[in-house]
Design a protein around this motif. Structure first.
Motif, PDB file in Angstrom:
ATOM      1  N   ASN A  23      -8.189  -1.613  -5.772  1.00  0.00           N
ATOM      2  CA  ASN A  23      -7.311  -1.032  -6.785  1.00  0.00           C
ATOM      3  C   ASN A  23      -7.930   0.274  -7.269  1.00  0.00           C
ATOM      4  O   ASN A  23      -8.920   0.263  -8.004  1.00  0.00           O
ATOM      5  CB  ASN A  23      -7.138  -1.997  -7.961  1.00  0.00           C
ATOM      6  CG  ASN A  23      -6.466  -3.286  -7.547  1.00  0.00           C
ATOM      7  OD1 ASN A  23      -5.554  -3.272  -6.725  1.00  0.00           O
ATOM      8  ND2 ASN A  23      -6.930  -4.403  -8.097  1.00  0.00           N
ATOM      9  N   LEU A  24      -7.375   1.385  -6.856  1.00  0.00           N
ATOM     10  CA  LEU A  24      -7.923   2.683  -7.234  1.00  0.00           C
ATOM     11  C   LEU A  24      -7.570   3.014  -8.672  1.00  0.00           C
ATOM     12  O   LEU A  24      -6.466   2.719  -9.151  1.00  0.00           O
ATOM     13  CB  LEU A  24      -7.392   3.772  -6.308  1.00  0.00           C
ATOM     14  CG  LEU A  24      -7.876   3.741  -4.857  1.00  0.00           C
ATOM     15  CD1 LEU A  24      -7.129   4.770  -4.022  1.00  0.00           C
ATOM     16  CD2 LEU A  24      -9.378   3.998  -4.792  1.00  0.00           C
ATOM     17  N   ASP A  38       4.551   2.712  -4.913  1.00  0.00           N
ATOM     18  CA  ASP A  38       4.032   3.607  -5.945  1.00  0.00           C
ATOM     19  C   ASP A  38       3.095   2.886  -6.893  1.00  0.00           C
ATOM     20  O   ASP A  38       2.325   3.513  -7.606  1.00  0.00           O
ATOM     21  CB  ASP A  38       5.198   4.209  -6.748  1.00  0.00           C
ATOM     22  CG  ASP A  38       6.055   5.118  -5.873  1.00  0.00           C
ATOM     23  OD1 ASP A  38       5.480   5.707  -4.935  1.00  0.00           O
ATOM     24  OD2 ASP A  38       7.269   5.200  -6.117  1.00  0.00           O
ATOM     25  N   PRO A  42      -8.814  -1.110   2.460  1.00  0.00           N
ATOM     26  CA  PRO A  42      -7.475  -0.651   2.053  1.00  0.00           C
ATOM     27  C   PRO A  42      -6.967  -1.318   0.782  1.00  0.00           C
ATOM     28  O   PRO A  42      -5.984  -0.857   0.197  1.00  0.00           O
ATOM     29  CB  PRO A  42      -6.587  -1.045   3.248  1.00  0.00           C
ATOM     30  CG  PRO A  42      -7.511  -1.433   4.353  1.00  0.00           C
ATOM     31  CD  PRO A  42      -8.769  -1.902   3.693  1.00  0.00           C
ATOM     32  N   SER A  79      -1.347  -4.643  -4.982  1.00  0.00           N
ATOM     33  CA  SER A  79      -2.284  -5.190  -3.999  1.00  0.00           C
ATOM     34  C   SER A  79      -3.322  -6.097  -4.645  1.00  0.00           C
ATOM     35  O   SER A  79      -4.364  -6.356  -4.077  1.00  0.00           O
ATOM     36  CB  SER A  79      -2.994  -4.051  -3.257  1.00  0.00           C
ATOM     37  OG  SER A  79      -3.703  -3.250  -4.177  1.00  0.00           O
ATOM     38  N   PRO A 128      -0.043   0.800  -7.507  1.00  0.00           N
ATOM     39  CA  PRO A 128      -1.258   0.316  -6.849  1.00  0.00           C
ATOM     40  C   PRO A 128      -1.616  -1.106  -7.226  1.00  0.00           C
ATOM     41  O   PRO A 128      -2.342  -1.775  -6.525  1.00  0.00           O
ATOM     42  CB  PRO A 128      -2.341   1.298  -7.324  1.00  0.00           C
ATOM     43  CG  PRO A 128      -1.814   1.838  -8.605  1.00  0.00           C
ATOM     44  CD  PRO A 128      -0.329   1.875  -8.466  1.00  0.00           C
ATOM     45  N   LEU A 162       0.821  -1.210   0.000  1.00  0.00           N
ATOM     46  CA  LEU A 162       0.000   0.000   0.000  1.00  0.00           C
ATOM     47  C   LEU A 162       0.848   1.249   0.000  1.00  0.00           C
ATOM     48  O   LEU A 162       0.405   2.316  -0.392  1.00  0.00           O
ATOM     49  CB  LEU A 162      -0.914   0.001   1.231  1.00  0.00           C
ATOM     50  CG  LEU A 162      -1.980  -1.080   1.232  1.00  0.00           C
ATOM     51  CD1 LEU A 162      -2.556  -1.238   2.618  1.00  0.00           C
ATOM     52  CD2 LEU A 162      -3.043  -0.746   0.226  1.00  0.00           C
ATOM     53  N   VAL A 204      -2.434   7.461   4.181  1.00  0.00           N
ATOM     54  CA  VAL A 204      -1.095   6.979   3.830  1.00  0.00           C
ATOM     55  C   VAL A 204      -0.181   8.148   3.487  1.00  0.00           C
ATOM     56  O   VAL A 204       0.986   8.207   3.932  1.00  0.00           O
ATOM     57  CB  VAL A 204      -1.182   5.983   2.657  1.00  0.00           C
ATOM     58  CG1 VAL A 204       0.199   5.733   2.056  1.00  0.00           C
ATOM     59  CG2 VAL A 204      -1.786   4.671   3.123  1.00  0.00           C
ATOM     60  N   ARG A 205      -0.673   9.105   2.725  1.00  0.00           N
ATOM     61  CA  ARG A 205       0.145  10.266   2.365  1.00  0.00           C
ATOM     62  C   ARG A 205       0.478  11.104   3.596  1.00  0.00           C
ATOM     63  O   ARG A 205       1.586  11.634   3.717  1.00  0.00           O
ATOM     64  CB  ARG A 205      -0.576  11.112   1.322  1.00  0.00           C
ATOM     65  CG  ARG A 205      -0.665  10.454  -0.043  1.00  0.00           C
ATOM     66  CD  ARG A 205      -1.301  11.362  -1.077  1.00  0.00           C
ATOM     67  NE  ARG A 205      -1.330  10.730  -2.385  1.00  0.00           N
ATOM     68  CZ  ARG A 205      -0.319  10.727  -3.260  1.00  0.00           C
ATOM     69  NH1 ARG A 205       0.820  11.310  -2.926  1.00  0.00           N
ATOM     70  NH2 ARG A 205      -0.439  10.142  -4.428  1.00  0.00           N
ATOM     71  N   SER A 217      -5.878   6.032   1.275  1.00  0.00           N
ATOM     72  CA  SER A 217      -4.736   6.600   0.552  1.00  0.00           C
ATOM     73  C   SER A 217      -4.401   8.005   1.047  1.00  0.00           C
ATOM     74  O   SER A 217      -3.228   8.395   1.069  1.00  0.00           O
ATOM     75  CB  SER A 217      -5.022   6.625  -0.954  1.00  0.00           C
ATOM     76  OG  SER A 217      -6.004   7.605  -1.278  1.00  0.00           O
ATOM     77  N   ARG A 243      -8.336   8.926  -5.221  1.00  0.00           N
ATOM     78  CA  ARG A 243      -7.857   8.745  -3.852  1.00  0.00           C
ATOM     79  C   ARG A 243      -9.013   8.212  -3.006  1.00  0.00           C
ATOM     80  O   ARG A 243     -10.183   8.419  -3.316  1.00  0.00           O
ATOM     81  CB  ARG A 243      -7.342  10.060  -3.269  1.00  0.00           C
ATOM     82  CG  ARG A 243      -8.364  11.181  -3.268  1.00  0.00           C
ATOM     83  CD  ARG A 243      -7.804  12.463  -2.687  1.00  0.00           C
ATOM     84  NE  ARG A 243      -8.796  13.540  -2.742  1.00  0.00           N
ATOM     85  CZ  ARG A 243      -8.643  14.717  -2.158  1.00  0.00           C
ATOM     86  NH1 ARG A 243      -7.536  14.982  -1.475  1.00  0.00           N
ATOM     87  NH2 ARG A 243      -9.577  15.644  -2.263  1.00  0.00           N
ATOM     88  N   SER A 244      -8.669   7.527  -1.943  1.00  0.00           N
ATOM     89  CA  SER A 244      -9.645   7.045  -0.975  1.00  0.00           C
ATOM     90  C   SER A 244      -9.228   7.552   0.392  1.00  0.00           C
ATOM     91  O   SER A 244      -8.163   8.167   0.541  1.00  0.00           O
ATOM     92  CB  SER A 244      -9.692   5.512  -0.974  1.00  0.00           C
ATOM     93  OG  SER A 244      -8.463   4.991  -0.477  1.00  0.00           O
TER      94      SER A 244
END
Length: 747
Positions: free
Chosen positions: A662-663, A511, A659, A516, A513, A508, A675-676, A672, A668-669
């Motif tokens: 697959n975006l 870089d 989590p 996952s 995606p 996750l 996470v940032r 995510s 963004r979710s």
């Protein structure tokens, strides 16, 4: 004095005399009343100086005794005499003339007691409902009249009788074209012509009377024109609802007790199921005007600046029960009396609409929107003054909290969010200006305005209205186009261990995606049966929920955690609240047509560009700045987001709590975004000396375990880290509770 002695002597003679048959006794008392008018020349002596009140009371006692002695529903000779000889018509005439003075009061009392004591249905008789209707038209003619108490008691007993037998209301819907006196403005009753209100001493219209202003002349109402042009639609055969008109007049009484009783009478009438009465109530009376004009008047009388805390914490108000002391209220905060008056009337409008017949409720609720929300409240919410925005938003929040009727809630929601159903686009967020402005206020330069507006939306999303959640969230998630549109791939060759939670190894944080792939969506285990979407492999649901819980619990690195140093702050502390709130949400949402599983991926339009919607965009932007925002703002942002995560909709669960989805590129979710934030935190921790001790000190101060002392550097960042850690624990608890609730309910 002499007349009182005569009355006492007469009672003594009647007590000693042999008892007569009831009918003879009844006729005797009635003849005694009529003989008074034949033999007495002094018509200025008050009625209390005569034997009339005593004779009327005796007649009531005889009628009551007669009914008790007979079988249920059987009419006795005394009652037949009263009906056949039109005694009520005669009494009405005497009461209307008020001869002798005070006779109107006695007649009203007689009617009230007759309808209240006699159990057999009287109103269907033409010789009862016709004089009752005439007497109704006499009520409320003059404000503060000496007969107001008797008038309201009479009107309320009529309302109670109609509530018992709703079909009787049709006897009280008068057709203007058929009533002869409506065509004769010179007549004393015809002066009330049509739907116009009687001379109440109050000017009509939206504005209160100016000092010294003359009331409308009674002659202006004599032409039979409606009280307002919208009511009649030029239909000269429309019905009068004089019972409502008289009650409306009495709601303007200076006597608060009379006003409350009049409002109670209106409450009974609006609940009658007869469609004709409901239509007449909303189209041919001034009831809607009363509700909206008084609501607007109370709102406009409020101070332009009020402390939001005062608005939020003022005691709960129920209409008709507010007891106040002007001096004490003013000492607590300026405007408290006006605020209580406004909230009390709002509560009455809400309860009235809740009790009303369905079509009448719809009309009244729409009128509140068109005549109060849009012209009065919207300009206040759209203004640029920060003080004004704060006050009006706090008032709106209190209104949202108080409204419970379905029809009024729907109109309020349409006022705030619009009625659009199509998916939002970045260019279309300004289509409904008020909605756009309110959402923008969640990210206002003023933290106070941001917090208050976030509280408003938190209150709003908890209301039982499907359109709120659809407008703010679901219409953007309906097509699941936040998912990457690509064919299913084979699972990773080596896979990942179920207990892999190391942040550096967790895909996750990479870089790519697509790393996952092969994961099960949270909505798969949330639903009763696993979905067959091609983008996820099939694994044990219990294992997956622990992976999801651990993903949230391990988002914040150990060096940024402080809860394990303080007893009683573990993740399990959130489970009880999450369980209770999720159960409450399920109770609200179960009557909506929400799907139990996500929309099949093959039926989704994944090619459409995804836009999370204006509301989620602002919340995600706010969440992305959690390390740089005040503590109070962060608490409110995370509170709103946690409420959204609790909602039992598969798309919202998938987008906010899974989590492993697959975006699509550029999407963004919630996960995510966090996470940032954590990635940014890891870089900033390195530049803060003694980070962990400072973090622990701040946590203990927030919990009240340490006294306030010297200022700590980077306070905003440290508080943000604590909020972030607690929010991740709350999300983990919500994910676990939602899985557990679904697992226990599945066969």
């Amino acid at each position: 004095m002499f007349s009182k002695f005569t009355s006492i002597l007469q009672h003594a003679v009647e007590a000693l005399a042999p008892s007569l048959p009831l009918q003879e006794d009844f006729v005797y008392h009635w003849k005694a009343i009529t003989h008074y008018y034949i033999e007495t020349s002094d018509d200025k002596a008050p009625v209390t100086d005569t034997n009339i009140p005593s004779h009327l009371e005796q007649m009531l006692d005889i009628l009551t005794q007669e009914e008790e002695e007979r079988e249920s529903g059987e009419t006795g000779p005394c009652m037949e005499y009263l009906l056949h000889h039109k005694i009520l018509e005669t009494l009405f005439t005497l009461g209307k003339a008020d001869c002798p003075p005070g006779m109107k009061q006695q007649v009203l009392t007689f009617y009230t007691k007759l309808l209240g004591r006699i159990h057999q249905p009287l109103l269907p008789h033409i010789n009862v409902h016709r004089p009752v209707q005439k007497l109704i038209r006499l009520c409320g003619e003059v404000l503060a009249a000496p007969t107001e108490n008797e008038e309201i008691q009479f009107l309320c007993i009529v309302c109670a009788k109609l509530k018992q037998d709703p079909y009787l209301v049709n006897f009280f819907l008068e057709n203007k074209a058929r009533r002869p006196e409506a065509q004769s403005p010179g007549g004393p009753v015809g002066a009330r012509g049509g739907l116009a209100s009687p001379d109440t001493g109050q000017p009509h219209g939206d504005q209160p009377p100016a000092p010294g202003e003359e009331p409308q002349a009674g002659a202006a109402a004599a032409a039979g024109s409606p009280a307002n042009s919208r009511s009649s639609n030029n239909n000269h055969s429309s019905d009068n609802y004089n019972l409502v008109t008289s009650l409306l007049n009495l709601t303007r009484s200076p006597d608060g007790r009379v006003v409350v009783k009049a409002c109670e009478g209106l409450m009974l009438l609006v609940s009658l199921p007869e469609p004709a009465a409901a239509k007449c109530l909303t189209e041919n009376t001034e009831l809607v005007d009363l509700l909206t004009d008084r609501l607007s008047g109370f709102y406009k009388a409020l101070p332009t600046s009020m402390d939001p805390l005062d608005i939020e914490t003022v005691e709960s108000v129920n209409w008709g029960l507010d007891v106040y002391n002007l001096k004490d209220d003013a000492a607590i905060f300026a405007g408290k009396r006006g605020l209580i008056s406004f909230l009390s009337w709002l509560d009455y409008c809400d309860q009235l609409i809740k009790e009303a017949q369905k079509s009448a409720a719809t009309v009244m609720a729409r009128a509140v929107r068109e005549r109060f929300f849009i012209p009065v409240m919207e300009p206040q919410l759209m203004q640029t003054s920060e003080v004004g925005i704060l006050t009006s938003t706090a008032l709106l929040n209190r209104i949202i909290r108080q409204v419970t009727s379905e029809a009024l809630l729907q109109e309020m929601v349409y006022f705030l969010l619009g009625e659009e159903r199509e998916a939002e686009t970045p260019t279309g967020v300004t289509r409904y200006p008020l909605r756009h402005r309110l959402i923008e206020h969640c990210d206002h330069l003023s933290d106070e305005i941001s917090i208050m507006t976030l509280r408003l939306f938190e209150q709003l999303i908890q209301k039982p209205s499907q359109h709120i959640l659809f407008s703010l969230l679901l219409r953007s998630l309906d097509e699941r186009n936040y998912l990457e549109n690509k064919p299913a791939e084979e699972p990773l060759e080596n896979g990942l261990a179920h207990d892999a939670v190391d942040l550096e190894e967790d895909p996750l944080f990479g870089d790519d995606p697509s790393a996952s792939d092969g994961r099960l969506t949270g909505s798969d285990w949330l639903s009763p049966s696993p979905s067959q979407s091609p983008d996820h492999g099939k694994t044990d649901g219990k294992t997956e929920v622990h992976k999801i819980v651990n993903s949230f619990l391990c988002l914040v690195p150990d060096e940024a955690k402080s809860s394990y140093h303080v007893e009683g702050t573990g993740y399990d502390t959130y489970l009880r609240d999450a369980h209770r709130q999720f159960r409450d949400y399920c109770g609200v949402c179960q009557r909506w047509d929400w799907r139990g599983t996500p929309k099949p991926i093959e039926k989704c339009d994944l090619d459409r560009p995804f836009f999370e919607g204006h509301f989620l965009k602002v919340l995600f932007d706010r969440m992305g700045r959690v390390l740089d925002q005040p503590y109070e703002v962060n608490l409110q942002v995370t509170s709103v987001l946690s409420k959204l995560c609790l909602l039992p909709h598969p798309h919202m669960h998938e987008y906010l709590l899974d989590p492993y989805i697959n975006l699509a590129p550029g999407c963004r979710s919630l996960f995510s975004v966090i996470v940032r934030v954590v990635g940014d935190l890891m870089l900033r921790i390195q530049r803060i000396p003694d980070f962990t001790p400072k973090l622990l000190l701040v946590r203990k101060r927030l919990l009240g375990l340490e006294p306030e002392g010297v200022n700590v550097d980077h306070m905003t960042l440290l508080e943000g880290v604590i909020v972030l850690e607690e929010f991740c624990k709350e999300l983990a608890a919500i994910a676990f509770v939602k899985f557990h609730a679904t697992a226990t309910s599945s066969p």
